[in-house]
Structure formats: C-alpha cells, structure tokens
Design a protein around this motif. Structure first.
Motif, short mmCIF file in Angstrom:
data_model
loop_
_atom_site.label_atom_id
_atom_site.label_comp_id
_atom_site.label_asym_id
_atom_site.label_seq_id
_atom_site.Cartn_x
_atom_site.Cartn_y
_atom_site.Cartn_z
N ARG A 1 1.23 -1.39 -0.14
CA ARG A 1 0.10 0.01 -0.02
C ARG A 1 1.14 0.63 0.07
O ARG A 1 1.74 1.04 0.58
CB ARG A 1 -0.88 0.08 1.46
CG ARG A 1 -1.62 -0.95 1.56
CD ARG A 1 -2.98 -1.71 0.34
NE ARG A 1 -3.64 -1.77 0.82
CZ ARG A 1 -4.36 -3.11 0.12
NH1 ARG A 1 -2.69 -3.58 -1.39
NH2 ARG A 1 -4.88 -4.49 0.49
N LEU A 2 0.62 2.29 -0.66
CA LEU A 2 1.23 3.47 -0.53
C LEU A 2 0.32 4.47 0.23
O LEU A 2 -0.50 4.85 0.71
CB LEU A 2 0.78 4.57 -1.57
CG LEU A 2 1.47 5.35 -2.04
CD1 LEU A 2 3.10 6.01 -1.90
CD2 LEU A 2 1.54 6.32 -3.32
N SER A 3 1.22 4.38 1.30
CA SER A 3 0.74 5.56 1.98
C SER A 3 0.61 6.96 2.51
O SER A 3 0.32 7.81 1.29
CB SER A 3 1.71 5.43 3.57
OG SER A 3 1.51 6.18 4.69
N THR A 4 -0.82 7.64 2.82
CA THR A 4 -0.77 8.99 2.59
C THR A 4 -0.13 10.21 3.55
O THR A 4 -0.07 10.94 3.00
CB THR A 4 -2.46 8.74 2.72
OG1 THR A 4 -2.40 8.51 4.71
CG2 THR A 4 -3.69 8.58 2.72
N GLY A 5 0.67 9.14 4.38
CA GLY A 5 1.32 10.25 4.80
C GLY A 5 0.79 10.40 6.30
O GLY A 5 1.47 11.17 7.07
N CYS A 6 -0.38 9.92 7.06
CA CYS A 6 -1.10 10.57 7.65
C CYS A 6 -1.94 9.28 8.39
O CYS A 6 -2.05 8.55 7.99
CB CYS A 6 -1.92 11.48 7.70
SG CYS A 6 -3.71 11.47 8.94
N VAL A 7 -1.39 8.60 10.07
CA VAL A 7 -1.88 7.49 10.43
C VAL A 7 -3.65 7.18 10.77
O VAL A 7 -3.93 6.23 9.97
CB VAL A 7 -1.29 7.43 11.90
CG1 VAL A 7 -1.73 6.41 12.87
CG2 VAL A 7 0.37 8.04 12.32
N VAL A 8 -4.65 8.41 10.55
CA VAL A 8 -5.31 8.71 11.19
C VAL A 8 -6.07 8.41 9.68
O VAL A 8 -7.07 7.25 9.04
CB VAL A 8 -6.40 9.98 10.76
CG1 VAL A 8 -8.15 9.55 11.53
CG2 VAL A 8 -5.52 10.66 12.08
N LEU A 9 -5.63 8.74 8.54
CA LEU A 9 -6.99 8.43 6.98
C LEU A 9 -5.63 7.24 6.36
O LEU A 9 -6.41 6.19 5.74
CB LEU A 9 -5.66 9.97 5.87
CG LEU A 9 -6.09 11.15 6.50
CD1 LEU A 9 -5.57 12.00 5.20
CD2 LEU A 9 -8.04 11.10 6.26
N ASN A 10 -4.71 6.54 6.74
CA ASN A 10 -3.83 5.18 6.92
C ASN A 10 -5.25 4.09 7.11
O ASN A 10 -4.91 2.97 6.89
CB ASN A 10 -3.06 5.55 6.63
CG ASN A 10 -1.82 5.70 5.84
OD1 ASN A 10 -1.96 5.95 5.13
ND2 ASN A 10 -0.10 5.55 6.64
N GLU A 11 -5.35 4.50 8.33
CA GLU A 11 -6.38 3.15 9.20
C GLU A 11 -7.60 3.36 8.78
O GLU A 11 -8.01 2.41 8.09
CB GLU A 11 -6.93 4.55 10.86
CG GLU A 11 -7.36 3.42 11.73
CD GLU A 11 -7.63 3.87 12.53
OE1 GLU A 11 -8.37 2.97 13.45
OE2 GLU A 11 -8.38 5.36 12.40
N LEU A 12 -8.10 4.60 7.54
CA LEU A 12 -9.49 4.75 6.62
C LEU A 12 -8.81 3.95 6.20
O LEU A 12 -9.96 3.11 5.54
CB LEU A 12 -9.93 6.02 6.67
CG LEU A 12 -11.05 5.95 5.43
CD1 LEU A 12 -12.51 5.89 6.12
CD2 LEU A 12 -11.48 7.48 5.08
N LEU A 13 -7.92 4.14 5.17
CA LEU A 13 -7.54 2.85 3.62
C LEU A 13 -6.53 1.55 3.93
O LEU A 13 -6.67 1.08 3.52
CB LEU A 13 -6.72 4.36 3.09
CG LEU A 13 -7.26 5.56 2.45
CD1 LEU A 13 -6.60 6.49 1.74
CD2 LEU A 13 -8.65 5.51 2.30
N ARG A 14 -6.95 0.79 5.24
CA ARG A 14 -6.16 -0.65 5.81
C ARG A 14 -4.91 0.00 5.58
O ARG A 14 -4.46 -0.58 4.94
CB ARG A 14 -6.95 -1.40 5.08
CG ARG A 14 -8.05 -1.43 6.07
CD ARG A 14 -8.80 -2.53 5.69
NE ARG A 14 -8.15 -3.45 6.50
CZ ARG A 14 -8.89 -4.75 5.94
NH1 ARG A 14 -10.08 -4.98 5.32
NH2 ARG A 14 -8.67 -6.04 6.49
N GLY A 15 -3.95 0.95 5.33
CA GLY A 15 -3.03 1.21 4.65
C GLY A 15 -2.61 2.64 3.73
O GLY A 15 -1.70 3.06 4.07
N GLY A 16 -2.87 2.45 2.95
CA GLY A 16 -3.31 3.38 1.76
C GLY A 16 -3.66 2.65 0.45
O GLY A 16 -4.54 2.29 0.25
#
Lengths: 333, 343
Positions: free
Chosen positions: A74-89
């Motif tokens: 997964r390509l990370s969003t760079g933000c923990v909260v948004l990564n959590e929503l996208l299961r990693g990016g």
C-alpha cells in the motif's frame, strides 16, 4: 502469436491454412466455427487446448501464495488516521478515484501521495518517484515546495536525516495534457518509459473529468464512453504492468434524481462521468468540505472529510481531515 | 481389433445426424445407410471403414464418439435424480435470507449472474461464496474448492482473509460433536486461502483461453465446486467495435460454462456491470452485455441501493422477479441485514 509456433498435427495445420486462420487469437475467437473446417471434435479440442496453452502459459496460483506478494503493498497517505481508513493507503497496481467539489482538497492529497511514494517501503512509500499529469490548471509548484519544506512536520515517524536525503522535487515528473490526443501520447509513450525505468511508481491524473467533459457534447455520449473505456483500460494496464498505484482526480456533478438510487450519498453531489467511468474504478474516495474550522497552533483550516464510497477491501466509512501547511491530516475525533 | 462396447450406452437410439461429428463423416455414414446409433452396434472400426469408405482412423473416432457419449450422453431421469441426491445441491451462504430466496443456497450445477452498479457488493458476494463453498460437510457445507477468475484486479487478499477468519470463527462456535471438532482442525484461514485457485485474466482473449484450459484443471481438481468470474463485463466491454462479434463469443462462452457446470457439478457465478439504456427521453439502468446475454444465466441477482438499505432482487427466469431480500456488508462479509435496520 502465430499458429505456426503451435505443435499441431499436419492435418490440423492444413485445415487452418485453408481457413486462413493465422494467429492464436484467430483460433480462440472462432472456437465455434472450427468444426466447419472438416476437423473432428477431438481435433478441435486439441487445437483449442494448444492455442489456449500457448496464449496462457502461466497457471493458477492459490490465494495463499499471494501472501507477501507485491500486490499487497500500500502507498501510505502520510497520515496515521487516513491510513487507518484506507487500511494502509492506496492499493498498488489498481485504479483509485478521488473526487470532490473544488476546494475540497483533492489536489492537496494527490501532491501528498507524490511525496509519500518517495519514501522507502518500511515508511509506507515505494522508493520511487511520481508522474503527475495535469489537465486543468497549471501545476501548483509553489504549494509543492512548501509541502516539501514541511515534510519533517508531517512525517515525524521518519528520521529527519532520511527526509533530508530525499530530493523530493527531482522525482516528480509533471506532464501537461490539454486535450485527449496529448493525453493519449503521454500515456502510451512517456509514462510507460518512466515507469519501466523505475523513475516513477505512482501515476496521478488531475483531473480526468476536465478533458472528457470539455471535448464532448451531451449528444456524443456513446463516443465519449468509448473513449473513456479506452482511457481507463490504458490506466489499468499501466498500473498492472508496472505494479503502480494509479490515482485519478475527478470532479463532481449535481446529483440528478434518477442517479440517486446508485448510492446513498451523504451529499447532493456525485462524481462526474457517470456509470461508464464508475464501472472502471476499483476504489472510489470522495473529499467533502464541511462547515466549521479547526485550528492547530497558529494555523486554522476548514474542516474536510475523506469518505470511502466503495472499495473491495474497505468498509464504507469516513474520517474528518484538515489541510495544514505540512499537508492533509486526519482529525482525531 | 478394438472391441468397443456400445450396448450399455445405446439404450436410447439417436439419429446419426444429431451426433457431434464433422459434416463429411456424417454424410458418409448416412449415404452408407447408417441412420441411427443402433446401426453402429457391434460394428468394428474395420467393418465400418469398409462399409462407409471412411478411413479406419475416422471410423474409430466415430465409434468413440458414440461410446464415450460425446455425441450427447443419455442419462435417465432416475439416474439424474440419484446423482443430485448424492451430490450436494447448493452452497449455503452466510446470509439466511439469500439462502431462503435461492431455495437453500447457491445452486451447484447452475449458472448465476450477479449484477449491480459499482459499490453494491458484487465482488463482496463473490469473495464470500469463495469462502462459503469450503465450509465442511459436517457443518452443512459442501467442503469444496474454488476457481476465482479475477478480471478487474479486485481480488484483494486483505478482504478474503477477513471473511475467512470470520467463517472459521463462526464454525468454531458451532462445534458440538467430535466430527466437527476434527473438521475444525483443517478449517483454518490458511487452508481456506490455499483452496482458492486464483486466475487473473486481463482481456477477453485471456479469459477465452483460460476457459478452454479449465476442464482439464477441473478434472485434476475434482473438489472444485465453484467457479467465479468477477467480472465478465469488464473484459467484454473494451476492445469491441463490432458488437455482433462480442455476442457470438459470449454465446460460445455460455455453452462452455453450462457444460462445465453440469459435467463437473459446479456452481458458476459471473458478475456483470449495469449500463444506462435510453428509451425515448427516459434513461433506464439495465445489465450490460446486451439483450441476448440475459438468457444465459439460470439465476440473475440484481444488487442495488434503496435509500440506505441494500437490496438483492432475485430473478429465476429472465424477466420474472421472484423475491427481494435485504442484506448488509459487514467487516465479516455478506450478511443478513440487522433486524433493527428494517423499516
């Protein structure tokens, strides 16, 4: 692929020559007419199997074998909260759409991915650059420079020395495509070159709507859909072949009553380009600008929301977000 | 010579013209006065060859077609019933309303089409079925394997793992006897994943080729009970300028799928997109791939949103709607809607 390469009985080969079937593709496409060539049923089956095997040498793999494969990156969003929503990016090798009203923050998030991709894999990146195809405004380079300067504030999880060692702006390849023809040239010539050389491992198109909306009259919708499908097949192919995440920014349209039944949208807008395009995207994200502001230190930002509309691996859901100097971040609620 | 025993397969007499033979061979047989398969009883390839002027090789092939039943095996209704009773008839889903609407679950030996706009849960249902088909028989499942043909790249391991874990947990809670306890030792996320054979096809030619290779794969893997193609629409909606060519290919493909479903006792599930059709000034949502395709699947499931509820309409014969059920998609998978959510 030429039929001559297949190992066939001379009798079958002669029949193919008589019928002028030259390629494996021809054989696969005329499977129902092969018995008219004077071949017996078992000959037809032999022929089809040989053609199919030649066309598809690879065999089935089990889902278990997918573990640890590139496709689960997964390509990370760079933000923990948004990564959590996208299961990693963003899923690698797949087409993701990001739509929203103007000012919602779509381009901001797209730029953030262009930086995030440059980190090593253990920090959520893909250790490569990005291609950014701009079809609307000029590329927001000043904002990009600001984001680069502020990276240490966004990525406190990454050692400062590592951030300093990445030359972010050298690894973003900006392409302008003002019409469909130049977009086509870009996607068939320059982008594959960059991806093949490993210079880039993220493709951003900002936005898909602009070209398809401006170049076609409403009466041309059949032709438009055809072009849309051609364009999206190209994106799928690039993503797949080079194991690259593809991010398409899209505009929105006012929701008409008849399209209302597609999805229970939380707002009165839906992504542009209709069903023909929607069928082609795997992950659909939307950004909304909400009422209200949030502040952090000396900065304040309008409240945004990133919403998962559909994705095969994600639950429907959303996170509030805000745009700061260092980039887009989820707001803990 | 080759003593081909035909007596057992020739209980029913068939006309030679209905056999699946190449035209010139058929013409030779008929001109030699051979009208029905009964005339081919107790004939050696050599005799047949001298009577009809066919080569011995061709004569042998004719007799083989007749004896192996490739000319269309006849099977009595009783045998069919017995076979159905031995074999599990349907795959129980984790959605009891769907099971009820389908009269016991997804039918094995038949083709089912799932259509819906993006985000309605087509892929979710397919992934769920890929797990469901593996539920051990002592829990009421079929304990089978699955071939999953992914044309859109939507098969994501993360999601299948979620569903597999939920299924294992669900069954673990149901354990009552020793048989079930033993079955649980091999019903794990790992085994579920290793029983899913994944095939990626990126265009229609790859899909066609794959379907020619599948019968061999299936006979090597007799435990496969489910074939999923997610989606059929995706490869067939690109690269076609001539729709007649597409219709022709789809017809052939339908025949292949039906043959596989019945011969190998498989449930076949295909997904399809929805498209907008203009009728006068009104636009209407219809399944893609054209009118004639609509007759191919035995069952059609239409997934859709109604406000904030997810509904599945089930059509068993084209055009006639049998029932509508409500479902939801949770982190565990495709499930019954909560009672609370119902209006």
């Amino acid at each position: 692929m030429d039929c001559e390469q297949l190992e066939l009985n001379p009798r079958i080969r002669a029949a193919l020559r008589r019928a002028d079937l030259r390629t494996v593709q021809d054989i696969l496409c005329s499977s129902q007419d092969l018995h008219t060539l004077g071949l017996s049923r078992s000959d037809v089956q032999l022929l089809l199997r040989a053609a199919a095997q030649a066309y598809r040498p690879q065999c089935q793999i089990t889902a278990l074998a997918l573990r640890g494969e590139q496709s689960s990156l997964r390509l990370s969003t760079g933000c923990v909260v948004l990564n959590e929503l996208l299961r990693g990016g963003l899923p690698v090798g797949r087409v993701t759409e990001l739509s929203g009203e103007s000012g919602a923050g779509k381009t901001q998030l797209a730029l953030q991915f262009c930086l995030s991709v440059q980190y090593p894999v253990q920090h959520g990146g893909l250790d490569s650059g990005a291609v950014f195809i701009s079809t609307e405004d000029s590329f927001p380079s000043r904002r990009l420079q600001q984001l680069i300067r502020e990276q240490p504030n966004l990525r406190s999880d990454v050692p400062k020395s590592l951030i300093d060692s990445i030359e972010f702006s050298n690894n973003i390849y900006i392409e302008h495509a003002a019409d469909l023809d130049s977009l086509q040239v870009c996607l068939t010539r320059r982008v594959p070159l960059l991806l093949a050389r490993g210079k880039a491992r993220l493709l951003v198109v900002d936005s898909v709507a602009a070209l398809f909306r401006s170049e076609f009259q409403p009466s041309d919708w059949l032709e438009r859909n055809k072009q849309l499908i051609r364009f999206s097949s190209k994106l799928h192919q690039l993503g797949r072949e080079y194991n690259t995440p593809v991010l398409c920014v899209n505009q929105v349209t006012e929701t008409h009553t008849h399209t209302h039944t597609h999805l229970p949208l939380s707002s009165s807008v839906s992504p542009a380009l209709g069903l023909a395009w929607a069928n082609q995207v795997m992950v659909r994200l939307m950004m909304h600008r909400l009422q209200g502001t949030v502040s952090q230190g000396d900065q304040s930002s309008a409240l945004r929301r990133l919403e998962v509309v559909f994705a095969p691996h994600l639950a429907r859901g959303d996170r509030n977000a805000a745009i700061w100097r260092e980039g887009v971040r989820g707001v803990q609620t | 010579m080759f003593g081909v025993n035909l007596a057992s397969t020739l209980k029913m007499q068939r006309s030679v013209s209905s056999l699946n033979l190449n035209l010139s061979v058929r013409a030779r047989l008929i001109s030699a006065g051979i009208q029905s398969t009964r005339d081919l009883l107790h004939v050696s390839p050599k005799q047949l060859s001298s009577e009809t002027g066919l080569s011995q090789q061709e004569a042998l092939e004719v007799l083989q077609v007749v004896s192996t039943g490739l000319g269309g095996a006849s099977i009595s209704a009783l045998e069919l019933l017995q076979r159905e009773e031995e074999e599990p008839k349907s795959i129980v889903t984790f959605c009891s309303q769907l099971d009820t609407a389908l009269a016991g679950g997804l039918p094995v030996g038949k083709t089912t089409e799932v259509c819906g706009t993006p985000g309605t849960g087509k892929t979710q249902l397919c992934l769920q079925l890929a797990v469901d088909v593996q539920v051990p028989p002592c829990f009421g499942g079929v304990g089978g394997q699955v071939v999953f043909i992914d044309t859109e790249g939507t098969f994501l391991l993360q999601r299948v793992t979620d569903m597999a874990a939920a299924a294992v947990q669900h069954c673990a809670l149901l354990v009552e006897d020793d048989e079930q306890r033993v079955a649980m030792t091999t019903f794990s996320v790992e085994t579920i994943l290793s029983n899913i054979f994944l095939v990626c096809c990126h265009d229609y030619l790859e899909l066609l080729a794959e379907l020619h290779l599948l019968p061999d794969f299936l006979s090597e893997h007799p435990r496969v009970r489910l074939l999923v193609i997610d989606s059929l629409a995706f490869p067939f909606r690109q690269h076609f300028d001539e729709l007649s060519q597409r219709t022709r290919l789809l017809n052939g493909l339908t025949q292949q799928l039906i043959a596989m479903a019945t011969n190998q006792n498989l449930a076949v599930v295909l997904t399809n997109h929805m498209t907008t059709r203009l009728q006068g000034s009104k636009s209407q949502l219809v399944p893609a791939l054209g009118e004639s395709w609509g007759h191919a699947p035995t069952i059609r499931l239409l997934l859709q949103w109604a406000g904030s509820r997810r509904l599945a309409a089930i059509f068993k014969s084209s055009g006639h709607m049998d029932s509508t059920i409500q479902y939801q998609i949770t982190s565990e998978g495709f499930r019954d809607a909560d009672q609370l959510e119902q209006p």
